[in-house]
Design a protein around this motif. Structure first.
Motif, PDB file in Angstrom:
ATOM      1  N   ARG A  49       0.780  -1.259   0.032  1.00 19.25           N
ATOM      2  CA  ARG A  49       0.049   0.138  -0.138  1.00 19.25           C
ATOM      3  C   ARG A  49       0.935   1.393   0.108  1.00 19.25           C
ATOM      4  N   TYR A  50       1.819   1.293   0.815  1.00 18.83           N
ATOM      5  CA  TYR A  50       2.612   2.770   1.133  1.00 18.83           C
ATOM      6  C   TYR A  50       3.991   2.338   0.281  1.00 18.83           C
ATOM      7  N   ASP A 104       2.619   1.776  -3.673  1.00 15.52           N
ATOM      8  CA  ASP A 104       1.785   2.699  -3.859  1.00 15.52           C
ATOM      9  C   ASP A 104       0.501   2.231  -4.597  1.00 15.52           C
ATOM     10  N   LEU A 105       0.211   0.758  -4.342  1.00 11.84           N
ATOM     11  CA  LEU A 105      -0.913   0.126  -4.681  1.00 11.84           C
ATOM     12  C   LEU A 105      -2.288   0.524  -4.021  1.00 11.84           C
ATOM     13  N   SER A 106      -3.158   0.421  -4.755  1.00 11.51           N
ATOM     14  CA  SER A 106      -4.669   0.737  -4.034  1.00 11.51           C
ATOM     15  C   SER A 106      -4.974  -0.501  -3.324  1.00 11.51           C
ATOM     16  N   GLU A 107      -6.023  -0.174  -2.634  1.00  7.64           N
ATOM     17  CA  GLU A 107      -6.577  -1.427  -1.699  1.00  7.64           C
ATOM     18  C   GLU A 107      -7.055  -2.663  -2.842  1.00  7.64           C
ATOM     19  N   ALA A 108      -7.555  -2.226  -3.652  1.00  6.53           N
ATOM     20  CA  ALA A 108      -7.909  -3.187  -4.524  1.00  6.53           C
ATOM     21  C   ALA A 108      -6.884  -3.984  -5.355  1.00  6.53           C
ATOM     22  N   GLU A 109      -5.890  -3.128  -5.708  1.00  6.29           N
ATOM     23  CA  GLU A 109      -4.729  -3.656  -6.420  1.00  6.29           C
ATOM     24  C   GLU A 109      -3.653  -4.686  -5.251  1.00  6.29           C
ATOM     25  N   MET A 157      -1.525   2.898  -9.529  1.00 11.41           N
ATOM     26  CA  MET A 157      -1.291   3.613  -8.267  1.00 11.41           C
ATOM     27  C   MET A 157      -2.575   3.960  -7.623  1.00 11.41           C
ATOM     28  N   THR A 158      -2.449   4.082  -6.352  1.00 11.88           N
ATOM     29  CA  THR A 158      -3.410   4.271  -5.312  1.00 11.88           C
ATOM     30  C   THR A 158      -4.391   5.516  -5.803  1.00 11.88           C
ATOM     31  N   SER A 159      -5.623   5.000  -5.467  1.00 10.10           N
ATOM     32  CA  SER A 159      -6.567   6.443  -5.783  1.00 10.10           C
ATOM     33  C   SER A 159      -7.231   6.869  -4.512  1.00 10.10           C
ATOM     34  N   GLU A 160      -7.065   6.104  -3.388  1.00  5.30           N
ATOM     35  CA  GLU A 160      -7.611   6.414  -1.961  1.00  5.30           C
ATOM     36  C   GLU A 160      -6.605   7.693  -1.349  1.00  5.30           C
ATOM     37  N   ASP A 211      -4.784   9.588   1.416  1.00  3.56           N
ATOM     38  CA  ASP A 211      -4.001   9.217   2.730  1.00  3.56           C
ATOM     39  C   ASP A 211      -4.635  10.240   3.602  1.00  3.56           C
ATOM     40  N   GLU A 233      -1.050   8.056   7.261  1.00  8.44           N
ATOM     41  CA  GLU A 233      -0.622   7.356   6.007  1.00  8.44           C
ATOM     42  C   GLU A 233       0.407   8.092   5.092  1.00  8.44           C
ATOM     43  N   LEU A 249       3.602   7.907   6.676  1.00  9.61           N
ATOM     44  CA  LEU A 249       4.140   6.349   6.685  1.00  9.61           C
ATOM     45  C   LEU A 249       4.953   6.336   5.390  1.00  9.61           C
ATOM     46  N   ARG A 250       4.080   6.568   4.230  1.00 12.49           N
ATOM     47  CA  ARG A 250       4.229   6.465   2.683  1.00 12.49           C
ATOM     48  C   ARG A 250       5.836   7.223   2.534  1.00 12.49           C
ATOM     49  N   LEU A 293       8.316   5.447   4.539  1.00 14.25           N
ATOM     50  CA  LEU A 293       8.748   4.269   3.826  1.00 14.25           C
ATOM     51  C   LEU A 293       9.794   4.539   2.587  1.00 14.25           C
ATOM     52  N   HIS A 294       9.366   5.449   1.730  1.00 14.86           N
ATOM     53  CA  HIS A 294       9.950   5.455   0.564  1.00 14.86           C
ATOM     54  C   HIS A 294      11.358   6.121   1.056  1.00 14.86           C
TER      55      HIS A 294
END
Lengths: 177, 678
Positions: free
Chosen positions: A132-133, A136-141, B1-4, B6, B10, B13-14, B17-18
């Motif tokens: 996730r972090y 950088d994947l979405s929850e679904a991915e 890539m995430t669409s949610e 943060d 979060e 953390l992101r 982490l990077h």
């Protein structure tokens, strides 16, 4: 990624050219994902080599080149699971014949308190956090890579964040004392 | 890539982490350097696929086609003569590697597809001397299946996923048909080519498709998804029917024109635990079960004959049909049955056969590393044995061919079974990681520690048939490890929190010893004399071997003092015990050298049976009372065999030199097993 774009434009490159391009683009990211998962640079490099071998084996079944990065991530996570199991067995055998093994990985432990805290998470939570972090994947991915439901990703990630927070606070107070 | 979006936590953390992970330097390894290693890994995996797919299933299917039809599609006119003279091996051709060559007959030649060498050899039909060769694919990645028809040799090349048409005279490829997916077998029948291809849609699917191909144009003219497990589909073809057999469904009869299912031979799967061997002819469908051959009427699909019980052992045994005889392989022999009532009429001693083809007055049989010609003639000289190297890269000593039983070793995180000479290797049950294999007293089942979840500690004790069937997780054994069987094969002892005993059905769990802060027990082993030996470690002291009765009574120490003893293993008669002994202490953080010692059941007369130096570990016994164990070498782990008194120490297996993982555990079963799979 010129060769992949070449495929879309109808100029079909050889399989090895495509894999070479994927390798150049994703290797470092996958190795770092592997480091987060197994804690060791050498092991992570092995995982990534195995992942590319798995990709080559399944090349003809891969319908879309865009699916390749996801497949590689899945292969890395699955490879990491197998390594955890193997390591646990070795530790048990070593204990029986009196050959202790390292239980904390120095690669991670020396580098970052955050990575040390992540290394202490259970397997699935660790994978959720990294996918996730870091990836950088979405929850679904993330759910697709791990083969679980989105709900599981949500709950595992939430619990992991709580556990991480607690662990980091504990490390911080220990350092202050 | 995430669409949610943060949360602040979060996002932090992101970012961290990077910073942490991206800050780790990763050595650059350019693709040209990585490529060779990655391709090597691909080939190692394909060897396993080939072992599972081709050695059993493909052989069966192709053999069924080969013997029904000659090269021009005509039925053979007269059978091999039955006489008083016994059938013998009259010529033999040896090939590199341990893979059974795929054989095809046509144009007066025998063709042998050699996966281990990446080529197809053309052999003289009488002497089996090579008369030509064509490279197909590359070493360990080439010809997977052969067939002959329409005046050409057809070779499935796994390396490029194409079907090659080869001129039998010049051995030049004249056509390459792209198949898509991973091909597994080819057969020629009804003027058409029939090819199975895996996998149907995604990388998680194992289902195969059957393709019908026009041999002249190379175009695919029909396709159908096949039921069941893709690795064990067998097919047989004649002008009016295509038979398809899989391990988990009755044999289906397909219309070769419409590729629709006409009927299913429902009785054909009553005994199935693998894809059945198939043959068509004499107005009948012939199908193997585990213990017999069944004959169904082609017109009605009704069961009309069944052979007497024969020791087939494998439902996927090759069948080869001649007008007055049906040849098949049993555990140790080739059998010929009458085509009508299926009684046994001939018997030829021959082990490890994987494909049969008939060209009167002889038949050709392939087995690991060789092709033999069998006829009612004088025998040829026996070939000189040479070391064999199996799929896992293990080199077995030549004398291993004479050893009885079956060997279980780890292959990666799974358990593989193989013959003592290293041939016939196959994964037992590769769904989840398995460790600590131990054979049942009769040699037909195994107990092991298997994972049911992804986290460490998510394991329990399982039992499984030697064919991979009937996997059973024993209730109440979660977290258990190092299981062994009781002498009767009805109970199991294992370690977790002490030494435990349980019935194989999960009832009667009894804790014989209980770990405390001061001590823990592990590595239980059950003797023929009904004593359970185990390793007991008191805090701060090295482990010792103890023994007790199966009810936990009469605990006594078999070793005392020394630098540590563990991993006890009883001899088959229960009179001796082999175990690991530590010979020196290099301190708590260094590896300690270990040897294998053997003692009497009461611990007396301890003596070393393993080589000095290095580490020897994991002792077990062969059915004839010798000790087998593993020892470290420069290249991994080697296996040794030695008499209980320490004499006749010989290296049995040399660890792989091809970079593959070596053996880390070994167990020797008493039964000679067929190659059947679940």
């Amino acid at each position: 990624l010129k060769v992949v774009e070449g495929v879309r434009s109808g100029n079909r490159p050889r399989r090895d050219d495509l894999v070479a391009a994927l390798y150049d683009r994703h290797r470092s990211e996958l190795i770092r994902l592997g480091i987060g998962l197994v804690g060791d640079v050498g092991d992570a490099e092995e995982l990534v080599q195995d992942a590319f071998a798995a990709l080559l084996r399944r090349w003809t079944a891969l319908r879309d080149v865009d699916a390749a990065p996801g497949y590689l991530r899945t292969a890395v996570v699955n490879g990491a699971r197998a390594r955890w199991r193997r390591r646990a067995l070795r530790e048990r055998m070593s204990r029986l014949i009196g050959v202790p093994t390292e239980t904390t990985d120095p690669d991670v432990a020396e580098r970052s308190t955050l990575l040390t805290a992540i290394a202490a998470l259970p397997v699935r939570k660790r994978a959720c956090v990294l996918l996730r972090y870091y990836a950088d994947l979405s929850e679904a991915e993330t759910a697709t890579v791990l083969g679980v439901s989105v709900g599981t990703v949500k709950s595992q990630t939430a619990k992991a964040l709580a556990q991480l927070s607690k662990s980091l606070e504990s490390q911080q107070s220990g350092a202050q004392q | 890539m995430t669409s949610e979006i943060d949360t602040p936590v979060e996002a932090e953390l992101r970012s961290q982490l990077h910073t942490s992970l991206d800050g780790i330097a990763v050595d650059d390894l350019p693709w040209p350097h990585a490529r060779a290693d990655i391709h090597h890994r691909v080939q190692a995996r394909r060897r396993r696929i080939r072992a599972a797919v081709a050695a059993v299933a493909t052989a069966s299917a192709v053999a069924s086609i080969l013997v029904v039809l000659q090269s021009d599609g005509r039925r053979t006119s007269s059978p091999p003569t039955v006489g008083t003279r016994p059938w013998r091996v009259v010529a033999s051709a040896q090939f590199p590697g341990t893979d059974p060559p795929r054989i095809a007959l046509g144009d007066g030649y025998v063709f042998a597809g050699l996966w281990d060498s990446g080529r197809v050899d053309r052999l003289d039909p009488v002497t089996l001397e090579p008369t030509g060769s064509v490279d197909v694919g590359s070493s360990q990645d080439g010809p997977l299946s052969l067939s002959y028809g329409a005046g050409s040799l057809w070779v499935l090349n796994f390396a490029d996923a194409r079907l090659w048409r080869i001129d039998p005279a010049t051995l030049q490829p004249t056509m390459k048909i792209k198949l898509g997916g991973e091909p597994s077998q080819v057969a020629f029948g009804d003027g058409q080519l029939w090819v199975t291809v895996c996998c149907a849609t995604t990388h998680t699917s194992n289902r195969q498709r059957l393709l019908r191909i026009n041999p002249n144009s190379g175009t695919i003219t029909g396709s159908i998804a096949l039921p069941g497990d893709g690795e064990t589909i067998n097919i047989a073809v004649e002008p009016h029917a295509v038979l398809v057999g899989s391990q988990d469904a009755p044999v289906s009869v397909l219309d070769p024109q419409t590729l629709t299912v006409q009927r299913q031979l429902h009785d054909s799967c009553d005994f199935c635990d693998g894809a059945p061997g198939l043959a068509i002819g004499e107005g009948s469908f012939y199908v193997t079960s585990k213990t017999s051959v069944l004959r169904f009427a082609e017109s009605t699909g009704r069961l009309i004959a069944e052979s007497p019980t024969v020791s087939i052992g494998s439902t996927a045994t090759p069948l080869a049909l001649a007008p007055d005889g049906l040849w098949l392989t049993s555990r140790d022999a080739l059998l010929r049955l009458a085509v009508t009532d299926l009684r046994v009429t001939d018997h030829v001693q021959l082990r490890a056969s994987s494909q049969i083809a008939i060209a009167e007055p002889a038949l050709y049989v392939s087995s690991p590393g060789r092709v033999v010609r069998i006829a009612q003639e004088a025998p040829a000289p026996t070939p000189t044995p040479s070391p064999t190297i199996n799929d896992a890269g293990l080199s077995a000593a030549p004398w291993a061919r004479d050893l009885p039983g079956e060997v279980a070793v780890n292959c990666g995180s799974d358990i593989c079974l193989m013959r003592p000479d290293g041939t016939g290797e196959r994964p037992l049950f590769a769904t989840f990681p398995e460790w600590d294999p131990e054979w049942s007293p009769d040699g037909h089942r195994l107990v092991f520690r298997g994972y049911y979840g992804i986290a460490e500690g998510d394991y329990a004790i399982y039992t499984v048939g030697s064919d991979g069937c009937h996997v059973t997780r024993i209730p109440g054994t979660d977290g258990g490890y190092q299981p062994t069987w009781s002498t009767t094969g009805t109970r199991i002892t294992f370690a977790v929190g002490g030494v435990n005993v349980i019935n194989t059905d999960g009832t009667g769990l009894h804790k014989l010893t209980r770990d405390t802060r001061a001590r823990f027990d592990a590595a239980p082993a059950w003797s023929a004399a009904d004593r359970i030996a185990f390793a007991r470690t008191f805090h701060g002291r090295p482990p010792e071997i103890y023994a007790m009765n199966p009810d936990g009574s009469h605990v006594s120490a078999l070793t005392q003092g020394g630098r540590g003893f563990t991993d006890p293993a009883w001899s088959p008669d229960g009179r001796h015990l082999a175990f690991v002994a530590t010979t020196a202490s290099r301190g708590p953080t260094a590896g300690n050298p270990t040897v294998i010692e053997v003692a009497n059941a009461n611990g007396s007369d301890r003596h070393t049976v393993s080589p000095a130096g290095g580490n020897s570990f994991d002792p077990s016994w062969t059915p004839d009372g010798r000790v087998v164990f593993l020892a470290t070498s420069n290249e991994g782990y080697d296996a040794y065999l030695v008499n209980a008194d320490g004499t006749n120490l010989r290296r049995l297996y040399k660890g792989p030199t091809n970079g593959q993982a070596g053996i880390e555990t070994i167990a020797w079963g008493p039964a000679h097993l067929d190659r059947s799979r679940c």
